[in-house]
Write a protein that holds these residues in place. Structure first.
Motif, PDB file in Angstrom:
ATOM      1  N   ASN A  35      32.543 -34.893  -6.201  1.00 57.10           N
ATOM      2  CA  ASN A  35      32.877 -33.535  -7.383  1.00 57.10           C
ATOM      3  C   ASN A  35      33.012 -32.638  -6.740  1.00 57.10           C
ATOM      4  O   ASN A  35      32.258 -32.028  -7.060  1.00 57.10           O
ATOM      5  CB  ASN A  35      31.867 -33.786  -8.962  1.00 57.10           C
ATOM      6  CG  ASN A  35      31.765 -35.261  -9.036  1.00 57.10           C
ATOM      7  OD1 ASN A  35      32.615 -36.146  -9.418  1.00 57.10           O
ATOM      8  ND2 ASN A  35      30.658 -36.289  -9.944  1.00 57.10           N
ATOM      9  N   VAL A  36      34.962 -31.792  -7.042  1.00 60.42           N
ATOM     10  CA  VAL A  36      34.519 -31.098  -6.831  1.00 60.42           C
ATOM     11  C   VAL A  36      35.633 -30.001  -6.494  1.00 60.42           C
ATOM     12  O   VAL A  36      36.369 -31.947  -7.238  1.00 60.42           O
ATOM     13  CB  VAL A  36      34.549 -30.870  -4.542  1.00 60.42           C
ATOM     14  CG1 VAL A  36      35.329 -31.958  -4.318  1.00 60.42           C
ATOM     15  CG2 VAL A  36      34.744 -30.086  -4.169  1.00 60.42           C
ATOM     16  N   ALA A  37      35.788 -29.043  -7.138  1.00 57.12           N
ATOM     17  CA  ALA A  37      37.433 -28.878  -7.567  1.00 57.12           C
ATOM     18  C   ALA A  37      37.975 -29.334  -8.334  1.00 57.12           C
ATOM     19  O   ALA A  37      39.100 -29.817  -8.537  1.00 57.12           O
ATOM     20  CB  ALA A  37      38.263 -28.842  -6.350  1.00 57.12           C
ATOM     21  N   GLY A  38      37.101 -30.096  -9.663  1.00 52.92           N
ATOM     22  CA  GLY A  38      37.077 -30.768 -10.814  1.00 52.92           C
ATOM     23  C   GLY A  38      37.873 -31.815 -10.716  1.00 52.92           C
ATOM     24  O   GLY A  38      38.442 -32.932 -11.424  1.00 52.92           O
ATOM     25  N   LEU A  39      37.718 -32.429  -9.726  1.00 52.99           N
ATOM     26  CA  LEU A  39      38.268 -33.689  -8.670  1.00 52.99           C
ATOM     27  C   LEU A  39      37.541 -34.605  -8.523  1.00 52.99           C
ATOM     28  O   LEU A  39      36.043 -34.464  -7.907  1.00 52.99           O
ATOM     29  CB  LEU A  39      39.257 -34.197  -8.532  1.00 52.99           C
ATOM     30  CG  LEU A  39      40.182 -32.967  -8.042  1.00 52.99           C
ATOM     31  CD1 LEU A  39      41.244 -32.707  -6.904  1.00 52.99           C
ATOM     32  CD2 LEU A  39      41.404 -33.155  -8.786  1.00 52.99           C
ATOM     33  N   THR A  40      37.603 -35.866  -9.082  1.00 50.23           N
ATOM     34  CA  THR A  40      37.013 -37.164  -8.334  1.00 50.23           C
ATOM     35  C   THR A  40      37.081 -37.024  -6.549  1.00 50.23           C
ATOM     36  O   THR A  40      38.274 -38.113  -7.409  1.00 50.23           O
ATOM     37  CB  THR A  40      35.991 -37.991  -9.461  1.00 50.23           C
ATOM     38  OG1 THR A  40      35.147 -37.552 -10.492  1.00 50.23           O
ATOM     39  CG2 THR A  40      34.713 -39.243  -8.509  1.00 50.23           C
ATOM     40  N   ILE A  41      36.088 -38.098  -5.801  1.00 48.40           N
ATOM     41  CA  ILE A  41      37.070 -38.148  -4.519  1.00 48.40           C
ATOM     42  C   ILE A  41      35.643 -39.149  -4.043  1.00 48.40           C
ATOM     43  O   ILE A  41      34.751 -38.733  -4.101  1.00 48.40           O
ATOM     44  CB  ILE A  41      37.140 -37.085  -3.561  1.00 48.40           C
ATOM     45  CG1 ILE A  41      38.021 -35.695  -3.975  1.00 48.40           C
ATOM     46  CG2 ILE A  41      37.860 -37.771  -2.396  1.00 48.40           C
ATOM     47  CD1 ILE A  41      38.602 -34.516  -3.176  1.00 48.40           C
ATOM     48  N   GLU A  42      36.484 -40.285  -3.949  1.00 56.04           N
ATOM     49  CA  GLU A  42      35.143 -41.493  -3.790  1.00 56.04           C
ATOM     50  C   GLU A  42      36.108 -41.050  -1.824  1.00 56.04           C
ATOM     51  O   GLU A  42      37.159 -42.217  -1.897  1.00 56.04           O
ATOM     52  CB  GLU A  42      36.094 -42.459  -3.948  1.00 56.04           C
ATOM     53  CG  GLU A  42      35.752 -43.876  -3.507  1.00 56.04           C
ATOM     54  CD  GLU A  42      35.667 -44.869  -4.297  1.00 56.04           C
ATOM     55  OE1 GLU A  42      35.167 -46.220  -3.845  1.00 56.04           O
ATOM     56  OE2 GLU A  42      36.448 -45.482  -5.150  1.00 56.04           O
ATOM     57  N   VAL A  43      35.106 -41.514  -0.933  1.00 50.89           N
ATOM     58  CA  VAL A  43      35.305 -42.382   0.462  1.00 50.89           C
ATOM     59  C   VAL A  43      35.478 -43.766   0.429  1.00 50.89           C
ATOM     60  O   VAL A  43      34.425 -44.375   0.599  1.00 50.89           O
ATOM     61  CB  VAL A  43      33.626 -41.135   1.339  1.00 50.89           C
ATOM     62  CG1 VAL A  43      34.019 -41.364   3.058  1.00 50.89           C
ATOM     63  CG2 VAL A  43      33.838 -39.827   1.001  1.00 50.89           C
ATOM     64  N   ILE A  96      38.536 -22.405  -0.700  1.00 56.36           N
ATOM     65  CA  ILE A  96      38.185 -23.584  -0.481  1.00 56.36           C
ATOM     66  C   ILE A  96      36.894 -23.656  -0.760  1.00 56.36           C
ATOM     67  O   ILE A  96      36.068 -23.923  -0.335  1.00 56.36           O
ATOM     68  CB  ILE A  96      38.868 -23.801   0.929  1.00 56.36           C
ATOM     69  CG1 ILE A  96      40.814 -23.370   0.932  1.00 56.36           C
ATOM     70  CG2 ILE A  96      38.389 -25.312   0.935  1.00 56.36           C
ATOM     71  CD1 ILE A  96      41.209 -23.699   2.793  1.00 56.36           C
ATOM     72  N   GLU A  97      36.845 -24.631  -1.143  1.00 60.73           N
ATOM     73  CA  GLU A  97      34.984 -25.235  -1.425  1.00 60.73           C
ATOM     74  C   GLU A  97      34.524 -26.543  -0.405  1.00 60.73           C
ATOM     75  O   GLU A  97      33.364 -26.104  -0.410  1.00 60.73           O
ATOM     76  CB  GLU A  97      34.450 -25.984  -2.741  1.00 60.73           C
ATOM     77  CG  GLU A  97      33.844 -25.824  -3.432  1.00 60.73           C
ATOM     78  CD  GLU A  97      33.568 -26.685  -4.773  1.00 60.73           C
ATOM     79  OE1 GLU A  97      32.270 -26.598  -5.296  1.00 60.73           O
ATOM     80  OE2 GLU A  97      34.110 -26.314  -6.097  1.00 60.73           O
ATOM     81  N   SER A 138      41.164 -25.896 -12.244  1.00 58.94           N
ATOM     82  CA  SER A 138      40.140 -25.290 -11.068  1.00 58.94           C
ATOM     83  C   SER A 138      40.462 -24.082 -10.108  1.00 58.94           C
ATOM     84  O   SER A 138      41.488 -23.943 -10.224  1.00 58.94           O
ATOM     85  CB  SER A 138      39.069 -26.735 -10.511  1.00 58.94           C
ATOM     86  OG  SER A 138      38.626 -26.172  -9.245  1.00 58.94           O
ATOM     87  N   SER A 139      39.334 -23.141 -10.458  1.00 61.03           N
ATOM     88  CA  SER A 139      39.553 -21.986  -9.578  1.00 61.03           C
ATOM     89  C   SER A 139      40.069 -22.418  -7.845  1.00 61.03           C
ATOM     90  O   SER A 139      39.653 -21.878  -7.053  1.00 61.03           O
ATOM     91  CB  SER A 139      39.380 -20.895  -9.534  1.00 61.03           C
ATOM     92  OG  SER A 139      37.220 -20.926  -9.559  1.00 61.03           O
ATOM     93  N   ARG A 140      38.959 -23.431  -7.820  1.00 60.40           N
ATOM     94  CA  ARG A 140      38.279 -23.819  -6.657  1.00 60.40           C
ATOM     95  C   ARG A 140      39.270 -25.465  -5.359  1.00 60.40           C
ATOM     96  O   ARG A 140      40.306 -25.564  -6.601  1.00 60.40           O
ATOM     97  CB  ARG A 140      36.780 -24.282  -6.716  1.00 60.40           C
ATOM     98  CG  ARG A 140      35.881 -23.922  -7.096  1.00 60.40           C
ATOM     99  CD  ARG A 140      35.851 -22.430  -6.509  1.00 60.40           C
ATOM    100  NE  ARG A 140      34.844 -22.715  -5.512  1.00 60.40           N
ATOM    101  CZ  ARG A 140      34.889 -21.610  -3.908  1.00 60.40           C
ATOM    102  NH1 ARG A 140      34.459 -20.771  -3.903  1.00 60.40           N
ATOM    103  NH2 ARG A 140      33.458 -22.181  -3.521  1.00 60.40           N
ATOM    104  N   SER A 141      39.186 -25.845  -4.533  1.00 58.53           N
ATOM    105  CA  SER A 141      40.323 -26.528  -4.115  1.00 58.53           C
ATOM    106  C   SER A 141      39.543 -27.026  -2.574  1.00 58.53           C
ATOM    107  O   SER A 141      38.369 -26.231  -2.484  1.00 58.53           O
ATOM    108  CB  SER A 141      41.379 -25.680  -3.622  1.00 58.53           C
ATOM    109  OG  SER A 141      41.130 -24.991  -2.379  1.00 58.53           O
TER     110      SER A 141
END
Length: 264
Positions: A117-125, A69-70, A44-47
C-alpha cells in the motif's frame, strides 16, 4: 491534445493513476525505448516509480521531477530497466525493491504475492518467471481501476525474447496462462511499446505464437537431426527474417531447444 506513444521528453498520462516517461534508448530489443512508469492515486502527493530505465541524465531528471517518489520497484534485472537505479536514488532518496537482493537499495527484496500500500494504491507483486528468472509483474489499482505492469513479459507490440542465460520457456508459458486467467479486462502497461487496452487477449496471442514456434522447431529437428544447433535452426526457420534479428532469434531458439530436450 492527448499524447500518443512514442512521446519523448514528456510525462504522458496513460490512466488516472499511471503515467509513463519514455527513455530515448530505442533499439531492436527495446522498441521505442524503455518505459519508466510513475504511479500514484490522483489524491496522493506521493508516487511510485517502476523501472528507472537507462542511466541517461535527462531521463533520470525527468523521472525525478514527476513528484515526491516514495518507492522504486523493479520488474527484472536487465540493464535497460535498472541502470539508472543509483542515479535516481541519489536524487530522490527512495528505497528500491526487486526480487533480486542485488537490485535493492535500503529495503528488503520483494516476495511474490506481497501487497504494498503506497501512494494511495494497492500494488500486488505477481511472480512472472520466463523472460528472466527474476521477472515480476505488478498489479496496481485504486478507486476500482486496475492495470498490470508487465515489464518485458508482454510488450506493447511484437513478442519478447527469453533470456539465453536464465530464461525458461516452461515458466514463461505458465506466466502467460496466469495472465490469461487473472488479468482479463484490465490494461497492460509494458516495459517497451505502447500500452495495451486488455492484456489477456495479447497473452493468448503470445501463447499461440510460442506453440507455433515450438512446432516449427520440432519440424526443423526432424529435417536437421536431433542434435541441430540453435544457429542451424535459426537459418532454417527464420530464413525469411532480416538477418540483423537472427541473434535475438538464436537466443530464443536456444531456450526453446532446452525446453524440448528436457521433455524428450
Amino acid at each position: 491534445m492527448r499524447l500518443e506513444h512514442p512521446a519523448y521528453g514528456v510525462i504522458r498520462e496513460v490512466t488516472p493513476f499511471a503515467s509513463v516517461v519514455l527513455a530515448d534508448n530505442p533499439s531492436h530489443m527495446t522498441l521505442d525505448g524503455t518505459n519508466t512508469w510513475v504511479l500514484r492515486d490522483p489524491r496522493s502527493s506521493r508516487s511510485v516509480v517502476v523501472d528507472p530505465g537507462p542511466d541517461d541524465a535527462e531521463h533520470v531528471r525527468r523521472v525525478a521531477a514527476a513528484g515526491s517518489i516514495e518507492l522504486i520497484l523493479i520488474t527484472h534485472r536487465h540493464i535497460d530497466h535498472t541502470e539508472a537505479i543509483d542515479s535516481l536514488v541519489g536524487l530522490v532518496q527512495a528505497p528500491v525493491r526487486a526480487l533480486r537482493p542485488d537490485d535493492c537499495r535500503d529495503a528488503d527484496p520483494l516476495a511474490p504475492g506481497e501487497r504494498i500500500n503506497v501512494a494511495g494504491l494497492t500494488i500486488e507483486v505477481v511472480s512472472a518467471p520466463g523472460h528472466t528468472a527474476d521477472s515480476l509483474m505488478f498489479r496496481a489499482g485504486a478507486a476500482g481501476e486496475a492495470a498490470l505492469l508487465t515489464g518485458d513479459t508482454i510488450l506493447g507490440r511484437g513478442t519478447t525474447v527469453l533470456d539465453a542465460h536464465d530464461g525458461d520457456l516452461g515458466d514463461y508459458l505458465n506466466t502467460l496462462r496466469t495472465i490469461i486467467e487473472a488479468a482479463d479486462g484490465i490494461p497492460g502497461l509494458p516495459g517497451h511499446g505502447p500500452e495495451i487496452d486488455n492484456v489477456a487477449p495479447v497473452a493468448r496471442e503470445y501463447l499461440a505464437h510460442r506453440e507455433e514456434r515450438l512446432d516449427q522447431i520440432r519440424d526443423a529437428l526432424r529435417v536437421l537431426g536431433a542434435g541441430a544447433s540453435a544457429r542451424e535452426i535459426v537459418e532454417h526457420v527464420y530464413a525469411d527474417v532480416d538477418r540483423h534479428l537472427w541473434p535475438a532469434a538464436e537466443a530464443s531458439v536456444h531456450v526453446q531447444l532446452t525446453y524440448l530436450r528436457q521433455r524428450a
